[in-house]
Motif scaffolding. Structure first.
Motif, PDB file in Angstrom:
ATOM      1  N   SER A 160     -88.803 -34.611 -24.018  1.00  0.00           N
ATOM      2  CA  SER A 160     -89.007 -33.324 -24.716  1.00  0.00           C
ATOM      3  C   SER A 160     -90.500 -33.270 -25.074  1.00  0.00           C
ATOM      4  CB  SER A 160     -88.682 -33.337 -26.168  1.00  0.00           C
ATOM      5  OG  SER A 160     -89.066 -33.965 -27.069  1.00  0.00           O
ATOM      6  N   SER A 161     -91.292 -32.298 -25.455  1.00  0.00           N
ATOM      7  CA  SER A 161     -92.557 -32.264 -25.701  1.00  0.00           C
ATOM      8  C   SER A 161     -92.997 -32.615 -27.184  1.00  0.00           C
ATOM      9  CB  SER A 161     -93.048 -30.833 -25.204  1.00  0.00           C
ATOM     10  OG  SER A 161     -92.421 -29.926 -26.173  1.00  0.00           O
ATOM     11  N   GLY A 162     -92.114 -33.244 -27.698  1.00  0.00           N
ATOM     12  CA  GLY A 162     -92.212 -33.750 -29.414  1.00  0.00           C
ATOM     13  C   GLY A 162     -90.895 -33.231 -30.001  1.00  0.00           C
ATOM     14  N   ILE A 163     -90.848 -34.138 -31.166  1.00  0.00           N
ATOM     15  CA  ILE A 163     -89.866 -34.058 -32.141  1.00  0.00           C
ATOM     16  C   ILE A 163     -89.721 -32.651 -32.775  1.00  0.00           C
ATOM     17  CG2 ILE A 163     -88.917 -34.957 -34.515  1.00  0.00           C
ATOM     18  CD1 ILE A 163     -90.451 -37.699 -33.689  1.00  0.00           C
ATOM     19  N   GLY A 164     -88.606 -31.906 -32.762  1.00  0.00           N
ATOM     20  CA  GLY A 164     -88.515 -30.902 -33.270  1.00  0.00           C
ATOM     21  C   GLY A 164     -88.710 -29.768 -32.293  1.00  0.00           C
ATOM     22  N   PRO A 186     -89.694 -38.543 -26.850  1.00  0.00           N
ATOM     23  CA  PRO A 186     -90.528 -37.391 -27.017  1.00  0.00           C
ATOM     24  C   PRO A 186     -92.028 -37.638 -26.488  1.00  0.00           C
ATOM     25  CG  PRO A 186     -90.622 -38.955 -29.207  1.00  0.00           C
ATOM     26  CD  PRO A 186     -89.480 -39.268 -28.101  1.00  0.00           C
ATOM     27  N   TYR A 187     -92.611 -36.609 -26.001  1.00  0.00           N
ATOM     28  CA  TYR A 187     -93.921 -36.729 -25.498  1.00  0.00           C
ATOM     29  C   TYR A 187     -95.016 -35.795 -25.877  1.00  0.00           C
ATOM     30  CZ  TYR A 187     -92.075 -39.284 -21.415  1.00  0.00           C
ATOM     31  OH  TYR A 187     -91.477 -40.195 -20.766  1.00  0.00           O
ATOM     32  N   LYS A 188     -96.226 -35.784 -25.923  1.00  0.00           N
ATOM     33  CA  LYS A 188     -97.026 -34.672 -26.393  1.00  0.00           C
ATOM     34  C   LYS A 188     -97.206 -33.357 -25.778  1.00  0.00           C
ATOM     35  CE  LYS A 188    -100.563 -38.011 -28.854  1.00  0.00           C
ATOM     36  NZ  LYS A 188    -101.932 -38.304 -29.067  1.00  0.00           N
ATOM     37  N   GLY A 189     -96.589 -33.303 -24.834  1.00  0.00           N
ATOM     38  CA  GLY A 189     -96.429 -32.043 -24.076  1.00  0.00           C
ATOM     39  C   GLY A 189     -95.577 -32.013 -23.005  1.00  0.00           C
ATOM     40  N   SER A 190     -95.169 -31.015 -22.351  1.00  0.00           N
ATOM     41  CA  SER A 190     -94.285 -31.068 -21.171  1.00  0.00           C
ATOM     42  C   SER A 190     -94.850 -31.735 -20.069  1.00  0.00           C
ATOM     43  CB  SER A 190     -93.771 -29.765 -20.605  1.00  0.00           C
ATOM     44  OG  SER A 190     -93.110 -29.070 -21.573  1.00  0.00           O
ATOM     45  N   SER A 191     -96.271 -31.422 -19.724  1.00  0.00           N
ATOM     46  CA  SER A 191     -96.716 -32.014 -18.482  1.00  0.00           C
ATOM     47  C   SER A 191     -96.816 -33.555 -18.452  1.00  0.00           C
ATOM     48  CB  SER A 191     -98.163 -31.567 -18.312  1.00  0.00           C
ATOM     49  OG  SER A 191     -98.882 -31.691 -19.479  1.00  0.00           O
ATOM     50  N   ASP A 207     -86.292 -28.295 -20.523  1.00  0.00           N
ATOM     51  CA  ASP A 207     -87.659 -27.853 -20.618  1.00  0.00           C
ATOM     52  C   ASP A 207     -87.407 -26.242 -20.369  1.00  0.00           C
ATOM     53  OD1 ASP A 207     -90.450 -27.762 -20.899  1.00  0.00           O
ATOM     54  OD2 ASP A 207     -90.703 -28.690 -18.908  1.00  0.00           O
ATOM     55  N   SER A 208     -88.596 -25.648 -20.773  1.00  0.00           N
ATOM     56  CA  SER A 208     -88.647 -24.057 -20.740  1.00  0.00           C
ATOM     57  C   SER A 208     -88.643 -23.764 -19.334  1.00  0.00           C
ATOM     58  CB  SER A 208     -89.661 -23.725 -21.614  1.00  0.00           C
ATOM     59  OG  SER A 208     -90.861 -24.033 -21.115  1.00  0.00           O
ATOM     60  N   THR A 209     -88.393 -22.744 -18.762  1.00  0.00           N
ATOM     61  CA  THR A 209     -88.804 -22.510 -17.433  1.00  0.00           C
ATOM     62  C   THR A 209     -90.184 -21.981 -17.191  1.00  0.00           C
ATOM     63  OG1 THR A 209     -88.473 -19.913 -17.965  1.00  0.00           O
ATOM     64  CG2 THR A 209     -86.556 -21.325 -16.937  1.00  0.00           C
ATOM     65  N   SER A 210     -90.961 -21.739 -18.355  1.00  0.00           N
ATOM     66  CA  SER A 210     -92.417 -21.552 -18.123  1.00  0.00           C
ATOM     67  C   SER A 210     -93.218 -22.843 -17.855  1.00  0.00           C
ATOM     68  CB  SER A 210     -93.122 -21.022 -19.279  1.00  0.00           C
ATOM     69  OG  SER A 210     -92.703 -21.818 -20.572  1.00  0.00           O
ATOM     70  N   SER A 211     -92.692 -23.951 -18.294  1.00  0.00           N
ATOM     71  CA  SER A 211     -93.114 -25.192 -18.005  1.00  0.00           C
ATOM     72  C   SER A 211     -92.566 -25.925 -16.766  1.00  0.00           C
ATOM     73  CB  SER A 211     -92.966 -26.233 -19.215  1.00  0.00           C
ATOM     74  OG  SER A 211     -93.844 -25.826 -20.410  1.00  0.00           O
ATOM     75  N   ALA A 212     -91.365 -25.574 -16.617  1.00  0.00           N
ATOM     76  CA  ALA A 212     -90.734 -26.415 -15.586  1.00  0.00           C
ATOM     77  C   ALA A 212     -90.759 -25.889 -14.300  1.00  0.00           C
ATOM     78  CB  ALA A 212     -89.203 -26.752 -15.969  1.00  0.00           C
ATOM     79  N   MET A 213     -91.139 -24.480 -14.273  1.00  0.00           N
ATOM     80  CA  MET A 213     -90.719 -23.549 -12.697  1.00  0.00           C
ATOM     81  C   MET A 213     -91.751 -24.219 -11.566  1.00  0.00           C
ATOM     82  SD  MET A 213     -88.881 -21.165 -11.975  1.00  0.00           S
ATOM     83  CE  MET A 213     -88.609 -20.254 -13.188  1.00  0.00           C
ATOM     84  N   GLY A 214     -92.961 -24.545 -12.269  1.00  0.00           N
ATOM     85  CA  GLY A 214     -93.699 -25.103 -10.888  1.00  0.00           C
ATOM     86  C   GLY A 214     -93.174 -26.323 -10.214  1.00  0.00           C
ATOM     87  N   GLN A 215     -92.683 -27.373 -11.081  1.00  0.00           N
ATOM     88  CA  GLN A 215     -92.119 -28.514 -10.460  1.00  0.00           C
ATOM     89  C   GLN A 215     -90.795 -28.297  -9.732  1.00  0.00           C
ATOM     90  OE1 GLN A 215     -94.055 -31.019 -10.462  1.00  0.00           O
ATOM     91  NE2 GLN A 215     -94.800 -31.233 -12.589  1.00  0.00           N
ATOM     92  N   ILE A 216     -90.031 -27.047 -10.250  1.00  0.00           N
ATOM     93  CA  ILE A 216     -88.915 -26.671  -9.490  1.00  0.00           C
ATOM     94  C   ILE A 216     -89.265 -26.224  -8.099  1.00  0.00           C
ATOM     95  CG2 ILE A 216     -86.758 -25.222  -9.631  1.00  0.00           C
ATOM     96  CD1 ILE A 216     -86.818 -25.645 -12.629  1.00  0.00           C
TER      97      ILE A 216
END
Length: 326
Positions: A160-164, A186-191, A207-216
């Motif tokens: 995840s990009s962080g707790i919560g 947890p990480y500090k961000g999706s990237s 992940d949100s599609t906004s973050s994951a779409m490029g990798q997909i």
């Protein structure tokens, strides 16, 4: 989750009225200095992408430099706290997600109140979350994944990009809905999380599609399911969780624009009008839809009411899933 974000917000959207921008010396004077958009995530993620879209459109229209400032960490709340403590002059904006505005306050001890110390400007976009694994992963469906998790209880990890974050909530909602137990990383961000997903160090991510779409689209991620009531137009071949027998685990990510509480009303109204104008631009709508999302439409009080509704909704989900700071 019993109802989708869009379903819960439908009633509020119906009463949303775009505030007229009043004339006058104070309105004409704003903005009178360079502006910044605070982002609580690392460069390259969905929040950062959208913030840069807004900055590019705001700067020529507002006739001021608009820069994006990334302050990742603490479930996006570092950027929120900095915005809450900034001068209330409308020069410091915050592009926040429901991570910081509706989820993290129920898990972390914050030094500010997201509902009181930040003034809502408007809803920017809504993105469904998507369950992804590495393209080299052996899992090709949710059924494959759940069967493997059942065979090796407690050995699977989700990023995840962080707790919560909504990714964290999505993972725990999946655990709750399937009766499985996967370990949160947890990480500090999706990237940053993407690097370990691709390498196989972590098994999966909601992940949100906004973050994951490029990798997909680059073939580095395999999308197993969309955590929304309907399939994403950008991922038409990816079934929803419900289509694969997993109900009650839908989680979406929404992005909202805020300023420091106490910012003069003419400045807030100018920003709301500017956001509404920007979201109607054809290239902006195309960009948001390419990320798998929908442009927002709420401004002012309807958006503030939506934020409070989401705050209460996620508070209940955090309690049901027994999500705690780790």
């Amino acid at each position: 989750m019993k109802t989708s974000f869009l379903a819960r917000a439908a009633g509020l959207a119906a009463v949303a009225v775009l505030a007229a921008t009043p004339a006058g010396a104070q309105q004409q004077a704003y903005p009178d200095k360079p502006m910044r958009i605070m982002v609580g995530a690392s460069p390259g993620g969905g929040t950062d992408i959208l913030a840069r879209v807004l900055a590019d459109k705001f700067s020529p229209s507002l006739k001021q430099p608009v820069v994006v400032e990334n302050r990742p960490g603490a479930s996006n709340t570092i950027a929120g706290e900095l915005t809450a403590r900034a001068p209330a002059d409308g020069a410091t904006l915050l592009l926040a997600t429901n991570t910081a505005q509706a989820v993290a306050p129920h898990i972390l001890k914050l030094k500010y109140d997201p509902l009181k110390d930040l003034q809502p400007v408007g809803l920017v976009a809504v993105m469904p979350n998507v369950l992804v694994v590495s393209a080299s992963s052996p899992y090709r469906s949710v059924k494959d994944l759940v069967a493997a998790m059942a065979a090796k209880p407690g050995s699977f990890k989700y990023a995840s990009s962080g707790i919560g974050s909504t990714q964290h909530v999505g993972g725990e909602a999946f655990n709750l809905a399937t009766g499985m137990k996967s370990i949160h990383v947890p990480y500090k961000g999706s990237s940053q999380a993407h690097v370990d997903i691709i390498a196989g160090e972590v098994d999966m991510m909601f992940d949100s599609t906004s973050s994951a779409m490029g990798q997909i689209k680059a073939g580095k991620f395999r999308a197993l399911a969309v955590s929304a009531p309907q399939r994403s137009p950008e991922l038409p071949d990816v079934p929803t969780l419900a289509e694969q027998g997993i109900k009650g685990a839908d989680v979406s990510t929404w992005y909202g624009l805020y300023v420091t509480a106490g910012t003069p009303r003419p400045a807030v109204e100018r920003l709301s009008a500017e956001l509404s104008r920007t979201l109607k631009l054809a290239d902006v709508q195309t960009r948001i839809k390419a990320l798998g999302g929908e442009p927002g439409g709420l401004t002012g009080e309807p958006f503030a009411a939506m934020n409070k509704q989401e705050f209460d909704h996620y508070g209940q989900l955090v309690r049901d899933a027994n999500i705690k700071a780790e």
